[in-house]
Design an enzyme around this catalytic site. Sequence first.
Site, mmCIF file in Angstrom:
data_model
loop_
_atom_site.group_PDB
_atom_site.id
_atom_site.type_symbol
_atom_site.label_atom_id
_atom_site.label_comp_id
_atom_site.label_asym_id
_atom_site.label_seq_id
_atom_site.Cartn_x
_atom_site.Cartn_y
_atom_site.Cartn_z
ATOM 1 C CB SER A 182 17.295 35.464 -13.670
ATOM 2 O OG SER A 182 18.125 34.531 -14.291
ATOM 3 C CG HIS A 212 15.453 34.109 -9.513
ATOM 4 N ND1 HIS A 212 15.349 32.847 -9.236
ATOM 5 C CD2 HIS A 212 16.097 34.683 -10.424
ATOM 6 C CE1 HIS A 212 16.417 32.526 -10.351
ATOM 7 N NE2 HIS A 212 16.923 33.619 -10.895
#
Length: 248
Positions: free
Chosen positions: A124, A175
Amino acid sequence: MFIRNEDFRSFLRYYPLVSILIAINLLLFVLIYLLGFQSLLQLGVGQNGLIARGEYWRLVTPIFLHGGFAHVLFNSFSLYLFGPALEQMLGKVKFLVGYFGAGLIANVAAFYLEDPYFSHVGASGAIFGLFGIYLYMAINRKELIDQANSQLILTILGIGLIMTFISPNINILGHLFGLIGGAVLAPLLLVGAKRFYSRPTVYARRTNPDEVSFNPNRWKYRRRVPPVVKKILWGFFIVLVIAGFLLR
């Protein structure tokens, strides 16, 4: 940029790095979850306590590992959709620097800012790094991306950031710092970059080398999908993929 028209052979030929990264993700998933090599997961998970003891490879290995089928599926689809354009525009070396650089920045941030018991896996952070490069491109290098693709990236990124904060079991720092890492690296990576252009498929080149792209009129009995409808459908599919990537 994000509508994939290539056949399988063309995709492998034009985007070998993206193909290899996806293959590694899927291979490791099969080895760990289907063939029972759990030791690979234990050896590579990003566990802060073990990193503090000197197992620094765990800052990189989580990029290749995933927590289940949905996790690896949506991360691989995201890489399939958003990786090819950057591999072509940046070149192989810069693409790898951007992908792994952003992933490493995200994992280092998680190491320093999370508690010693925190552990994580997944690509991610690296994928958000790709978004960071696109974000910088949309703001400061508008000659490299058209308005429609720029709006699509900004929309997906906006959804991604919202879901990052409201979804459970999300590595928020991964993230955020993956996105920041990609944006920070972008000015250097985009030096000398050229706009993305679609290449002819292997089938089209074999059928007629003089054609720039596949001619859909070869089978006139087939009904063509209007370009606008195709873009809408692809846009909807991309949003679904990124939603699954965030909601896994």
